[in-house]
Design a protein around this motif. Structure first.
Motif, short mmCIF file in Angstrom:
data_model
loop_
_atom_site.label_atom_id
_atom_site.label_comp_id
_atom_site.label_asym_id
_atom_site.label_seq_id
_atom_site.Cartn_x
_atom_site.Cartn_y
_atom_site.Cartn_z
N UNK A 136 0.83 -1.20 0.00
CA UNK A 136 0.00 0.00 0.00
C UNK A 136 0.87 1.26 0.00
N UNK A 137 0.36 2.32 -0.61
CA UNK A 137 1.11 3.58 -0.65
C UNK A 137 1.45 4.06 0.76
N UNK A 138 0.51 3.89 1.68
CA UNK A 138 0.73 4.35 3.05
C UNK A 138 1.96 3.68 3.65
N UNK A 139 2.09 2.38 3.42
CA UNK A 139 3.25 1.65 3.94
C UNK A 139 4.53 2.09 3.27
N UNK A 140 4.48 2.28 1.95
CA UNK A 140 5.66 2.72 1.20
C UNK A 140 6.16 4.06 1.73
N UNK A 141 5.25 5.01 1.92
CA UNK A 141 5.64 6.33 2.38
C UNK A 141 6.12 6.31 3.82
N UNK A 142 5.57 5.41 4.63
CA UNK A 142 6.04 5.29 6.01
C UNK A 142 7.49 4.82 6.07
N UNK A 143 7.80 3.81 5.25
CA UNK A 143 9.15 3.25 5.24
C UNK A 143 10.16 4.28 4.73
N UNK A 144 9.86 4.89 3.58
CA UNK A 144 10.79 5.88 3.02
C UNK A 144 10.88 7.11 3.92
N UNK A 145 9.78 7.48 4.57
CA UNK A 145 9.79 8.64 5.46
C UNK A 145 10.73 8.43 6.63
N UNK A 146 10.77 7.20 7.14
CA UNK A 146 11.66 6.90 8.27
C UNK A 146 13.11 7.15 7.89
N UNK A 147 13.51 6.71 6.70
CA UNK A 147 14.90 6.93 6.25
C UNK A 147 15.15 8.41 5.94
N UNK A 148 14.16 9.09 5.36
CA UNK A 148 14.32 10.51 5.05
C UNK A 148 14.50 11.32 6.32
N UNK A 149 13.77 10.97 7.36
CA UNK A 149 13.89 11.66 8.64
C UNK A 149 15.29 11.46 9.22
N UNK A 150 15.84 10.25 9.07
CA UNK A 150 17.20 9.98 9.56
C UNK A 150 18.23 10.83 8.80
N UNK A 151 18.03 10.95 7.49
CA UNK A 151 18.93 11.78 6.69
C UNK A 151 18.84 13.23 7.15
N UNK A 152 17.62 13.70 7.40
CA UNK A 152 17.42 15.08 7.85
C UNK A 152 18.12 15.32 9.18
N UNK A 153 18.01 14.36 10.09
CA UNK A 153 18.66 14.48 11.40
C UNK A 153 20.18 14.53 11.23
N UNK A 154 20.70 13.70 10.33
CA UNK A 154 22.14 13.68 10.07
C UNK A 154 22.63 15.00 9.51
N UNK A 155 21.88 15.60 8.59
CA UNK A 155 22.26 16.89 8.01
C UNK A 155 22.26 17.99 9.07
N UNK A 156 21.26 17.94 9.95
CA UNK A 156 21.19 18.93 11.03
C UNK A 156 22.42 18.86 11.92
N UNK A 157 22.79 17.66 12.31
CA UNK A 157 23.94 17.47 13.21
C UNK A 157 25.25 17.84 12.51
N UNK A 158 25.38 17.46 11.24
CA UNK A 158 26.60 17.81 10.50
C UNK A 158 26.73 19.32 10.36
#
Length: 316
Positions: A177-199
């Motif tokens: 389902x699209x909802x599941x797809x976006x949840x999974x990719x969102x989790x990784x995108x959030x991690x990338x965002x956190x990494x950019x903030x810290x860097x």
């Protein structure tokens, strides 16, 4: 960097393909297939415009480098990208449920009016937004070398996977389902965002623009150095090799913002970011649940509707 590029490109290209697919499917279903060529025209113009933005961005970055101010622009891009990536996740979570209806409603107006130019402009705007976001994010994750980011296997793989998933979705063979797809990719995108903030914060501290109460909370170089250079330095200083390779450190730093010896401010910002995102997600989920509950509540008495209003006792 390549993993970051893959995830960002996967998300952005899939969103664009999803929107274009919805538009074309709607036009064909309503016997307005003659307009599809204008949709592809708008899409093509959006891709060209995005390439132009990438070129302009690279020129600006090169100009800042010539003025020895490139590092400041890079930090700004990192911090802004962190905010935009987070906003992108929340925007999609809010709009993916009604995206189809919203797009079809707008298309219905354009088809009724017979507005070819409107069709081109509408498609152009929804696709170019994804393209410009991609350019901005690539500037952040590549440290300013946008061309290098697009040439790597990560970006190419992201495009191919995104288009393949979109194809399966519209062919009716997509089981996730699209909802599941976006949840999974969102989790990784959030991690990338956190990494950019810290860097970004770490670079500001290196430039002494931001101070530190505790410059080093812990040091895990002995276990997992951030880079092979750090591993080599540790070996020279101690005569002992770190437990894990610096290549692993590069991967984790690129994807999650890993730091072998973070400052107190980096740790607080990293953990605080996830706390804030969690609280925002919780609040939005509760608001969404409340809205859906009201929308699906049955009306006890149809006569309760009078002049467009609903009596207080109309709902169960």
């Amino acid at each position: 960097m390549q993993i970051q590029a893959l995830l960002v490109m996967l998300r952005e290209v899939f969103e664009a393909a999803l929107i274009v697919g919805i538009i074309i499917t709607y036009l064909k279903r309503t016997d307005n297939g003659k307009f599809t060529k204008y949709v592809w025209l708008g899409t093509g113009l959006a891709v060209l415009a995005s390439a132009g933005v990438a070129l302009l961005f690279q020129v600006v970055l090169t100009g800042f480098a010539a003025m020895a101010s490139e590092i400041y622009l890079k930090v700004a891009i990192m911090l802004i990208s962190s905010v935009l990536l987070t906003q992108m996740v929340f925007w999609m979570a809010k709009n993916n449920r009604d995206m189809k209806n919203n797009i079809e409603g707008k298309l219905g107006e354009l088809v009724t009016a017979g507005s070819v130019i409107g069709m081109v402009i509408h498609t152009f705007l929804v696709v170019v937004r994804e393209g410009v976001e991609t350019v901005f994010f690539f500037a952040a994750i590549t440290g300013g070398n946008i061309q290098k980011g697009f040439e790597g296997w990560g970006a190419i793989s992201g495009v191919v996977i995104a288009l393949f998933i979109a194809y399966l979705f519209f062919k009716g063979t997509m089981r996730i389902p699209l909802k599941t797809f976006f949840k999974i990719t969102s989790a990784f995108i959030v991690m990338i965002a956190a990494g950019l903030l810290v860097q970004g914060i770490a670079i500001l501290q290196d430039l002494t623009i931001v101070g530190s109460v505790m410059p080093e909370v812990y040091n895990l170089t002995w276990l997992l150095p951030e880079h092979p250079i750090d591993a080599a330095q540790y070996l020279r200083n101690t005569g002992v090799e770190p437990q894990l390779s610096g290549e692993v450190g590069i991967f984790l730093k690129a994807l999650f913002g890993y730091s072998a010896n973070p400052s107190l401010e980096e740790v607080v910002a990293y953990l605080g970011y996830f706390v804030v995102v969690y609280l925002l997600v919780t609040v939005k989920n509760k608001e969404g649940a409340a809205v859906r509950k009201v929308a699906t509540t049955k009306v006890k008495n149809p006569k309760a509707f009078t002049n467009g209003s609903i009596s207080q006792n109309a709902y169960k």
